[in-house]
Motif scaffolding. Structure first.
Motif, mmCIF file in Angstrom:
data_model
loop_
_atom_site.group_PDB
_atom_site.id
_atom_site.type_symbol
_atom_site.label_atom_id
_atom_site.label_comp_id
_atom_site.label_asym_id
_atom_site.label_seq_id
_atom_site.Cartn_x
_atom_site.Cartn_y
_atom_site.Cartn_z
ATOM 1 N N SER A 1 0.816 -1.220 0.000
ATOM 2 C CA SER A 1 0.000 0.000 0.000
ATOM 3 C C SER A 1 0.848 1.267 0.000
ATOM 4 O O SER A 1 0.295 2.373 0.051
ATOM 5 C CB SER A 1 -0.904 0.005 1.245
ATOM 6 O OG SER A 1 -1.599 -1.207 1.384
ATOM 7 N N ALA A 2 2.156 1.129 -0.047
ATOM 8 C CA ALA A 2 3.047 2.233 0.317
ATOM 9 C C ALA A 2 3.135 3.370 -0.687
ATOM 10 O O ALA A 2 3.108 4.545 -0.300
ATOM 11 C CB ALA A 2 4.444 1.682 0.595
ATOM 12 N N LYS A 3 3.256 3.068 -1.957
ATOM 13 C CA LYS A 3 3.680 4.095 -2.907
ATOM 14 C C LYS A 3 2.837 5.366 -2.869
ATOM 15 O O LYS A 3 3.390 6.481 -2.788
ATOM 16 C CB LYS A 3 3.723 3.524 -4.318
ATOM 17 C CG LYS A 3 4.534 4.400 -5.271
ATOM 18 C CD LYS A 3 4.918 3.650 -6.521
ATOM 19 C CE LYS A 3 5.891 4.492 -7.354
ATOM 20 N NZ LYS A 3 6.324 3.764 -8.570
ATOM 21 N N PRO A 4 1.503 5.278 -2.909
ATOM 22 C CA PRO A 4 0.726 6.535 -2.911
ATOM 23 C C PRO A 4 0.661 7.239 -1.558
ATOM 24 O O PRO A 4 0.135 8.357 -1.477
ATOM 25 C CB PRO A 4 -0.675 6.074 -3.342
ATOM 26 C CG PRO A 4 -0.754 4.651 -2.929
ATOM 27 C CD PRO A 4 0.640 4.096 -3.074
ATOM 28 N N LEU A 5 1.190 6.613 -0.522
ATOM 29 C CA LEU A 5 1.065 7.179 0.825
ATOM 30 C C LEU A 5 2.385 7.715 1.386
ATOM 31 O O LEU A 5 2.428 8.117 2.552
ATOM 32 C CB LEU A 5 0.513 6.117 1.783
ATOM 33 C CG LEU A 5 -0.941 5.697 1.561
ATOM 34 C CD1 LEU A 5 -1.303 4.543 2.479
ATOM 35 C CD2 LEU A 5 -1.884 6.870 1.780
ATOM 36 N N MET A 6 3.429 7.743 0.603
ATOM 37 C CA MET A 6 4.739 8.117 1.138
ATOM 38 C C MET A 6 4.822 9.587 1.559
ATOM 39 O O MET A 6 5.697 9.959 2.340
ATOM 40 C CB MET A 6 5.836 7.799 0.125
ATOM 41 C CG MET A 6 6.056 6.308 -0.105
ATOM 42 S SD MET A 6 6.315 5.355 1.418
ATOM 43 C CE MET A 6 7.868 6.038 1.988
ATOM 44 N N SER A 7 3.914 10.409 1.079
ATOM 45 C CA SER A 7 3.919 11.815 1.513
ATOM 46 C C SER A 7 3.212 12.000 2.852
ATOM 47 O O SER A 7 3.268 13.093 3.433
ATOM 48 C CB SER A 7 3.244 12.691 0.455
ATOM 49 O OG SER A 7 1.881 12.315 0.300
ATOM 50 N N VAL A 8 2.559 10.961 3.356
ATOM 51 C CA VAL A 8 1.865 11.020 4.645
ATOM 52 C C VAL A 8 2.859 10.654 5.742
ATOM 53 O O VAL A 8 3.338 9.524 5.811
ATOM 54 C CB VAL A 8 0.658 10.068 4.673
ATOM 55 C CG1 VAL A 8 -0.054 10.137 6.020
ATOM 56 C CG2 VAL A 8 -0.305 10.388 3.529
ATOM 57 N N GLU A 9 3.178 11.619 6.595
ATOM 58 C CA GLU A 9 4.247 11.432 7.583
ATOM 59 C C GLU A 9 3.982 10.241 8.494
ATOM 60 O O GLU A 9 4.901 9.463 8.793
ATOM 61 C CB GLU A 9 4.407 12.698 8.418
ATOM 62 C CG GLU A 9 5.548 12.641 9.430
ATOM 63 C CD GLU A 9 5.659 13.911 10.262
ATOM 64 O OE1 GLU A 9 6.678 14.080 10.951
ATOM 65 O OE2 GLU A 9 4.714 14.729 10.214
ATOM 66 N N THR A 10 2.744 10.087 8.930
ATOM 67 C CA THR A 10 2.422 8.984 9.840
ATOM 68 C C THR A 10 2.607 7.626 9.167
ATOM 69 O O THR A 10 3.055 6.662 9.795
ATOM 70 C CB THR A 10 0.982 9.121 10.340
ATOM 71 O OG1 THR A 10 0.122 9.404 9.227
ATOM 72 C CG2 THR A 10 0.866 10.235 11.364
ATOM 73 N N PHE A 11 2.258 7.531 7.895
ATOM 74 C CA PHE A 11 2.463 6.266 7.180
ATOM 75 C C PHE A 11 3.946 5.990 6.997
ATOM 76 O O PHE A 11 4.413 4.858 7.190
ATOM 77 C CB PHE A 11 1.770 6.271 5.816
ATOM 78 C CG PHE A 11 2.021 4.998 5.051
ATOM 79 C CD1 PHE A 11 1.264 3.869 5.313
ATOM 80 C CD2 PHE A 11 3.049 4.917 4.114
ATOM 81 C CE1 PHE A 11 1.513 2.671 4.646
ATOM 82 C CE2 PHE A 11 3.303 3.734 3.437
ATOM 83 C CZ PHE A 11 2.537 2.613 3.704
ATOM 84 N N ARG A 12 4.686 6.999 6.602
ATOM 85 C CA ARG A 12 6.119 6.812 6.372
ATOM 86 C C ARG A 12 6.812 6.322 7.650
ATOM 87 O O ARG A 12 7.653 5.416 7.604
ATOM 88 C CB ARG A 12 6.723 8.129 5.895
ATOM 89 C CG ARG A 12 8.119 7.997 5.307
ATOM 90 C CD ARG A 12 8.522 9.275 4.584
ATOM 91 N NE ARG A 12 8.524 10.433 5.465
ATOM 92 C CZ ARG A 12 7.654 11.458 5.366
ATOM 93 N NH1 ARG A 12 6.703 11.457 4.442
ATOM 94 N NH2 ARG A 12 7.733 12.484 6.207
#
Length: 754
Positions: free
Chosen positions: A557-568
């Motif tokens: 699920s990572a690629k589209p969420l890398m700009s989200v600090e909590t996900f990173r």
């Protein structure tokens, strides 16, 4: 009937809460405790908090504190829609309103605030609240911090970081925080006034990173002395901390005198009844062996009242004071009469200055030394103080509760606490089933004296999910559905609803976050962060397959969420945990190969660990701002007024997270998995270990642990003093690094489990 909350059932539905107030143990002596700031002051502080949090969108909230809303001396918040797509939040205290606003942000807007970043993508307009949403708590107190937290985590903080933390406290409903900053400046005034000189004081105070144990009488001098610059800055910081805490409706807990005194007291007052205790932990008396003033000595009351008088003159008071007698130290006598006299004298030193004083005591001593603290001794210590004038922190209740074996602390009110973390060390860990059930079992316990819930970690800024769950439970009247809660957590943590992420968090809650065996605690025993030996702890409380599968789902699920600090942050943290597990597997292969004298296998497993896996882990950690050694060191140096002091603080900062003492006295206790530390500390130790084993096989000699310890100590010590600079900003592309690691190591991880 207890409340029912539909957000526990499915994401799209809105929370509706019905509350009744059960009969609970009441202590009239605690009734006077509450926010001192006016409703108007608290409302203004709340408005400023929401503006800091949401910027211009903060104006869409109408906030009001009205203490008359409190019911049975318990906090309440009411939320409703107002005109112009606004949300009105009215509560009995600033903290109650802040907690209500955060509840709305979480369950109506799918947002989150945490140590590892915030996800605040607010919908526009704000979702409405049908009717009135009323939030309440069965707990008068929601306590936060451990005496050790100030050393393991907040020692180097400036006001900006403290402001963020106090905001986090308010949003999470905390109303009873420790406030220990700056006390050494006042102790110095007391001791100078008694006739000690500066040399006496310099040989007593430790350095900044070790002040927690100086305050509890465990340690002296190590890492010190403290400069006048330190005292001035910490005093100024404390003024701001207390002003903000009180403005938001909190009741800060201030320090008091426990009887621990500098050795020089024996020179100035040779007739005083001073006892020298034995050394603490693995220290010798050069840096340990506290001097304790006997409570029967008149000097005890003199020193205690002198300090508290200065404290109140400087900072004011909310009438709650913490001090810990015999923390991890054995009293000189087990006589109940003596133990009652000790607590009576400690309390008398408080009431001689503040007639409304309440003593807040950490109950850790009863867990730490059960051989000494039998029921008779515990009861004697507790009953030296009038019932209701002491609050006991059942500090490790999620794993080793004391209330149930002491008839609710023999009548004294107590706070059920989750300790969770030792030393601030990294590693995914939680006891979610225990913390979901334990507080409610304590509330239903016969003749329960429970007056609050608490979070008492030794170190913070790790495992944010555990603290959000625990703080939220203080506003519940019955246990929740953990897996539904985890699903909603995933959605608000990242701002999206995704099946992979939901399943990932359910797996984490089922495995690494659900430790039910007390022996594991959360002290990371992974071989990765321990000095290598041939006999290392490799036990786990969970199935590694669950962790690896959670990792896979998160990565997909990572690629589209890398700009989200909590996900990173979470992606790095779960990947780090996966590589920690792989380190254990490789260690077992290394050990097996050495024992079977299989040099090729030893070279393969050892080479993979020290030449590839650990360097990759260092690169991963270095790519995320929350995992940087350089930031910890930069913060330490920033508090210094000159180069000499900067070097002292840096050695403090390095020593605490590695050797912890001059000779590795508490080695690796406060271990952190950070970029820079992984490369230049942990990897270097493992490289030396593997090379030593290879040399032993080459020469046909057995492995000598003592010789290795002497050699590796030089590596460890050099790290604490080498002054190498480390980046305080992330380096590299996190997604690319995780992708490389996943493609390389995920198949290996599964293969090694078969």
């Amino acid at each position: 009937m207890p409340y029912k909350c539909s957000w526990c059932l499915s994401l799209p539905l809105i929370a509706v809460i019905y509350v009744t107030f059960p009969a609970n143990c009441e202590f009239p002596t605690l009734a006077h405790l509450g926010p001192q700031a006016s409703d108007e002051t608290q409302t203004k502080a709340l408005t400023d908090l929401v503006k800091r949090l949401l910027g211009s969108r903060g104006s869409e909230f109408i906030l009001l504190v009205n203490r008359s809303l409190a019911r049975d001396d318990l906090d309440v918040c009411e939320l409703r829609s107002a005109g112009g797509d606004k949300i009105a939040a009215t509560g009995s205290s600033g903290v109650a309103v802040a907690a209500g606003v955060y509840h709305y942000l979480k369950y109506y807007c799918s947002c989150q605030v945490s140590w590892s970043g915030s996800q605040l993508s607010l919908p526009s307009p704000l979702p409405g609240v049908p009717g009135v949403l009323r939030l309440s708590t069965p707990h008068k107190f929601r306590y936060y911090q451990n005496v050790c937290t100030q050393s393991y985590s907040s020692v180097w903080w400036d006001w900006r970081r403290w402001e963020q933390e106090i905001d986090w406290m308010a949003l999470n409903g905390v109303n009873l925080p420790l406030a220990f900053t700056g006390q050494e400046a006042l102790w110095q005034e007391v001791y100078l006034g008694l006739g000690l000189n500066q040399t006496d004081i310099d040989s007593f105070f430790t350095g900044p990173a070790f002040l927690a144990w100086n305050r509890m009488g465990n340690l002296v001098q190590w890492g010190g002395p403290l400069s006048s610059s330190w005292h001035i800055k910490q005093l100024y910081l404390q003024y701001r901390i207390l002003q903000r805490m009180r403005a938001l409706g909190m009741m800060p807990v201030l320090p008091a005198f426990s009887g621990i005194v500098p050795k020089a007291i024996t020179r100035l007052f040779p007739q005083a009844k001073v006892t020298k205790l034995g050394p603490w932990s693995n220290f010798n008396c050069s840096y340990s062996c506290a001097y304790v003033l006997e409570p029967s000595d008149p000097l005890f009351q003199r020193i205690g009242s002198l300090f508290l008088s200065k404290l109140l003159a400087e900072f004011g008071t909310d009438h709650i004071y913490n001090t810990d007698t015999f923390n991890e130290m054995t009293p000189t006598s087990s006589d109940p009469v003596y133990l009652s006299a000790v607590s009576r004298s400690v309390f008398a030193s408080m009431t001689s200055v503040d007639s409304q004083a309440i003593w807040l005591m950490q109950g850790w001593l009863f867990v730490n030394n059960p051989t000494f603290w039998k029921q008779e001794q515990i009861k004697a210590l507790l009953h030296g103080v009038p019932i209701g004038r002491m609050i006991v922190l059942d500090l490790f209740a999620e794993s080793m509760p004391v209330f149930s074996s002491t008839s609710s602390f023999y009548g004294q009110p107590f706070i059920w606490c989750m300790l969770h973390n030792f030393g601030g060390n990294s590693g995914l860990f939680g006891t979610v089933e225990n913390i979901n059930m334990g507080p409610f079992e304590a509330l239903r316990y016969p003749n329960s004296t429970l007056v609050g819930l608490g979070m008492a970690p030794e170190g913070i800024e790790q495992n944010p999910v555990v603290y959000e769950l625990m703080s939220e439970l203080a506003w519940h009247w019955e246990p929740i559905d953990l897996y539904k809660w985890a699903s909603l957590y995933a959605a608000r943590r990242y701002g999206v609803s995704h099946e992979n992420l939901t399943d990932s968090w359910k797996l984490l809650f089922h495995s690494v976050y659900n430790c039910t065996v007390p022996k594991y605690k959360n002290h990371n025993h992974s071989p990765l962060v321990r000095r290598p030996t041939m006999h290392m702890n490799t036990d786990l409380w969970y199935n590694p397959r669950d962790l690896y599968e959670a990792w896979r789902l998160m990565y997909l699920s990572a690629k589209p969420l890398m700009s989200v600090e909590t996900f990173r942050y979470d992606l790095v943290d779960v990947t780090r945990q996966a590589l920690q597990l792989l380190t254990t597997q490789l260690y077992l292969e290394i050990k097996d190969a050495f024992q079977k004298q299989n040099l090729p296998k030893l070279l393969t497993a050892g080479g993979l660990l020290v030449s590839d896996l650990l360097p990759e882990l260092d690169r991963l950690l270095s790519s995320e701002s929350h995992f940087l050694l350089g930031l910890w060191l930069e913060q330490a140096r920033a508090l210094a007024q000159d180069k000499h002091e900067a070097e002292q603080y840096e050695v403090n900062a390095r020593n605490q997270i590695t050797l912890w003492g001059p000779e590795g006295n508490i080695l690796d206790y406060a271990s952190k998995e950070w970029g820079g530390l992984m490369g230049d500390y942990y990897t270097q130790r493992w490289s030396l270990f593997v090379n030593t084993l290879v040399q032993c096989l080459d020469r046909g000699k057995p492995f000598n642990q003592d010789a290795f310890n002497q050699a590796v100590f030089q590596v460890e010590k050099n790290f604490t003093i080498n002054q190498k600079k480390y980046p305080s900003k992330p380096q590299g592309d996190t997604y690319d690094i995780v992708t490389r690691i996943f493609l390389k190591y995920y198949p290996k991880a599964l293969k090694r489990l078969n």
